[in-house]
Design a protein around this motif. Structure first.
Motif, PDB file in Angstrom:
ATOM      1  N   GLY A  13      53.535  57.725  47.363  1.00 32.43           N
ATOM      2  CA  GLY A  13      54.294  57.259  48.518  1.00 32.43           C
ATOM      3  C   GLY A  13      54.079  55.793  48.840  1.00 32.43           C
ATOM      4  O   GLY A  13      54.856  55.196  49.586  1.00 32.43           O
ATOM      5  N   SER A  14      53.043  55.185  48.269  1.00 30.71           N
ATOM      6  CA  SER A  14      52.742  53.772  48.507  1.00 30.71           C
ATOM      7  C   SER A  14      53.318  52.848  47.443  1.00 30.71           C
ATOM      8  O   SER A  14      53.274  51.635  47.594  1.00 30.71           O
ATOM      9  N   ALA A  15      53.802  53.414  46.362  1.00 35.96           N
ATOM     10  CA  ALA A  15      54.271  52.608  45.225  1.00 35.96           C
ATOM     11  C   ALA A  15      55.679  52.056  45.465  1.00 35.96           C
ATOM     12  O   ALA A  15      56.472  52.624  46.207  1.00 35.96           O
ATOM     13  N   ASP A  16      55.959  50.950  44.802  1.00 38.01           N
ATOM     14  CA  ASP A  16      57.277  50.316  44.829  1.00 38.01           C
ATOM     15  C   ASP A  16      58.011  50.726  43.555  1.00 38.01           C
ATOM     16  O   ASP A  16      57.558  50.426  42.454  1.00 38.01           O
ATOM     17  N   TYR A  17      59.126  51.398  43.695  1.00 37.52           N
ATOM     18  CA  TYR A  17      59.870  51.902  42.540  1.00 37.52           C
ATOM     19  C   TYR A  17      61.098  51.057  42.216  1.00 37.52           C
ATOM     20  O   TYR A  17      61.944  51.474  41.431  1.00 37.52           O
ATOM     21  N   SER A  18      61.204  49.871  42.781  1.00 34.58           N
ATOM     22  CA  SER A  18      62.402  49.056  42.557  1.00 34.58           C
ATOM     23  C   SER A  18      62.601  48.699  41.083  1.00 34.58           C
ATOM     24  O   SER A  18      63.727  48.606  40.618  1.00 34.58           O
ATOM     25  N   ALA A  19      61.523  48.546  40.339  1.00 33.17           N
ATOM     26  CA  ALA A  19      61.646  48.247  38.905  1.00 33.17           C
ATOM     27  C   ALA A  19      61.886  49.514  38.086  1.00 33.17           C
ATOM     28  O   ALA A  19      62.222  49.426  36.904  1.00 33.17           O
ATOM     29  N   GLU A  54      46.319  49.131  50.564  1.00 33.16           N
ATOM     30  CA  GLU A  54      45.750  48.424  51.708  1.00 33.16           C
ATOM     31  C   GLU A  54      44.262  48.170  51.490  1.00 33.16           C
ATOM     32  O   GLU A  54      43.702  48.490  50.441  1.00 33.16           O
ATOM     33  N   ALA A  55      43.624  47.661  52.510  1.00 32.71           N
ATOM     34  CA  ALA A  55      42.198  47.348  52.444  1.00 32.71           C
ATOM     35  C   ALA A  55      41.331  48.583  52.216  1.00 32.71           C
ATOM     36  O   ALA A  55      40.204  48.477  51.739  1.00 32.71           O
ATOM     37  N   THR A  56      41.839  49.767  52.528  1.00 34.22           N
ATOM     38  CA  THR A  56      41.063  50.997  52.369  1.00 34.22           C
ATOM     39  C   THR A  56      40.983  51.474  50.918  1.00 34.22           C
ATOM     40  O   THR A  56      40.235  52.399  50.621  1.00 34.22           O
ATOM     41  N   ALA A  57      41.751  50.863  50.024  1.00 30.87           N
ATOM     42  CA  ALA A  57      41.782  51.303  48.629  1.00 30.87           C
ATOM     43  C   ALA A  57      40.399  51.270  47.990  1.00 30.87           C
ATOM     44  O   ALA A  57      39.961  52.245  47.376  1.00 30.87           O
ATOM     45  N   GLU A  58      39.708  50.166  48.137  1.00 38.31           N
ATOM     46  CA  GLU A  58      38.372  50.044  47.544  1.00 38.31           C
ATOM     47  C   GLU A  58      37.410  51.076  48.111  1.00 38.31           C
ATOM     48  O   GLU A  58      36.616  51.665  47.377  1.00 38.31           O
ATOM     49  N   ALA A  59      37.463  51.285  49.422  1.00 33.26           N
ATOM     50  CA  ALA A  59      36.573  52.246  50.053  1.00 33.26           C
ATOM     51  C   ALA A  59      36.812  53.658  49.519  1.00 33.26           C
ATOM     52  O   ALA A  59      35.867  54.421  49.322  1.00 33.26           O
ATOM     53  N   GLY A  60      38.071  53.993  49.274  1.00 33.39           N
ATOM     54  CA  GLY A  60      38.388  55.316  48.733  1.00 33.39           C
ATOM     55  C   GLY A  60      37.820  55.519  47.340  1.00 33.39           C
ATOM     56  O   GLY A  60      37.271  56.578  47.026  1.00 33.39           O
ATOM     57  N   PRO A  82      52.612  46.162  38.851  1.00 34.20           N
ATOM     58  CA  PRO A  82      52.991  44.815  38.436  1.00 34.20           C
ATOM     59  C   PRO A  82      51.820  43.838  38.572  1.00 34.20           C
ATOM     60  O   PRO A  82      50.763  44.182  39.134  1.00 34.20           O
ATOM     61  N   LYS A  83      52.025  42.644  38.084  1.00 32.02           N
ATOM     62  CA  LYS A  83      50.939  41.662  38.039  1.00 32.02           C
ATOM     63  C   LYS A  83      50.397  41.313  39.421  1.00 32.02           C
ATOM     64  O   LYS A  83      49.260  40.864  39.544  1.00 32.02           O
ATOM     65  N   GLU A  84      51.149  41.584  40.478  1.00 32.35           N
ATOM     66  CA  GLU A  84      50.669  41.335  41.834  1.00 32.35           C
ATOM     67  C   GLU A  84      49.475  42.237  42.189  1.00 32.35           C
ATOM     68  O   GLU A  84      48.774  41.971  43.153  1.00 32.35           O
ATOM     69  N   ARG A  85      49.253  43.277  41.421  1.00 35.00           N
ATOM     70  CA  ARG A  85      48.133  44.190  41.674  1.00 35.00           C
ATOM     71  C   ARG A  85      46.895  43.829  40.871  1.00 35.00           C
ATOM     72  O   ARG A  85      45.911  44.569  40.877  1.00 35.00           O
ATOM     73  N   LEU A  86      46.909  42.705  40.181  1.00 37.93           N
ATOM     74  CA  LEU A  86      45.782  42.326  39.334  1.00 37.93           C
ATOM     75  C   LEU A  86      44.462  42.319  40.099  1.00 37.93           C
ATOM     76  O   LEU A  86      43.462  42.857  39.633  1.00 37.93           O
ATOM     77  N   LEU A  87      44.434  41.738  41.282  1.00 36.34           N
ATOM     78  CA  LEU A  87      43.194  41.670  42.045  1.00 36.34           C
ATOM     79  C   LEU A  87      42.690  43.068  42.402  1.00 36.34           C
ATOM     80  O   LEU A  87      41.495  43.363  42.257  1.00 36.34           O
ATOM     81  N   LEU A  88      43.582  43.957  42.835  1.00 36.14           N
ATOM     82  CA  LEU A  88      43.176  45.328  43.149  1.00 36.14           C
ATOM     83  C   LEU A  88      42.646  46.018  41.895  1.00 36.14           C
ATOM     84  O   LEU A  88      41.619  46.695  41.934  1.00 36.14           O
ATOM     85  N   PHE A  89      43.321  45.841  40.784  1.00 37.65           N
ATOM     86  CA  PHE A  89      42.876  46.434  39.523  1.00 37.65           C
ATOM     87  C   PHE A  89      41.472  45.946  39.177  1.00 37.65           C
ATOM     88  O   PHE A  89      40.584  46.730  38.826  1.00 37.65           O
TER      89      PHE A  89
END
Length: 124
Positions: A13-19, A54-60, A82-89
């Motif tokens: 539900g948090s993902a972007d499916y536009s691509a 969001e910021a809670t991703a790492e905590a999870g 996408p490449k915008e998620r590099l930092l989270l990855f």
């Protein structure tokens, strides 16, 4: 002893499916559930860790890694693109490296090939 797997991915539900207009949160959730069931049928014990963007991703992720020990951690393709998620990855990968140093790490290419990714590194 049954091998334990942690499957980390983006909450559908948090993902972007536009691509990927052919995908919906329900369809992706179905793929994920089917793969978790397949891994269990293969003899693995599986824990799912679906995170938001969001910021809670790492905590999870950190909480899941601290609750149990795992033989293998699979990180979903939605965290790498996408490449915008590099930092989270990178944050997730470093958490896995730090909190589960003995676990194998693998990557799926779609929500439909998670079992194959795990089987490349461990057997039940």
């Amino acid at each position: 002893m049954t091998k334990r797997v942690l499957a980390i991915g983006i909450e559908p539900g948090s993902a972007d499916y536009s691509a990927f207009p052919q995908l919906t949160p329900e369809l992706v959730r179905g793929y994920i559930e089917a793969q978790l069931l397949r891994l269990r049928d293969l003899g693995f014990e599986v824990t799912s860790c679906l995170i938001d963007l969001e910021a809670t991703a790492e905590a999870g992720v950190a909480a899941a890694l601290r609750e149990e020990s795992f033989d293998c951690i699979v990180i979903g393709a939605g965290l790498r693109e996408p490449k915008e998620r590099l930092l989270l990855f990178e944050k997730v990968l470093n958490l896995v490296h730090r909190l589960a140093p003995d676990a194998a790490i693998c990557f799926n290419t779609t929500p439909a090939d998670t079992a194959e990714a795990v089987q490349r590194w461990i057997e039940p």
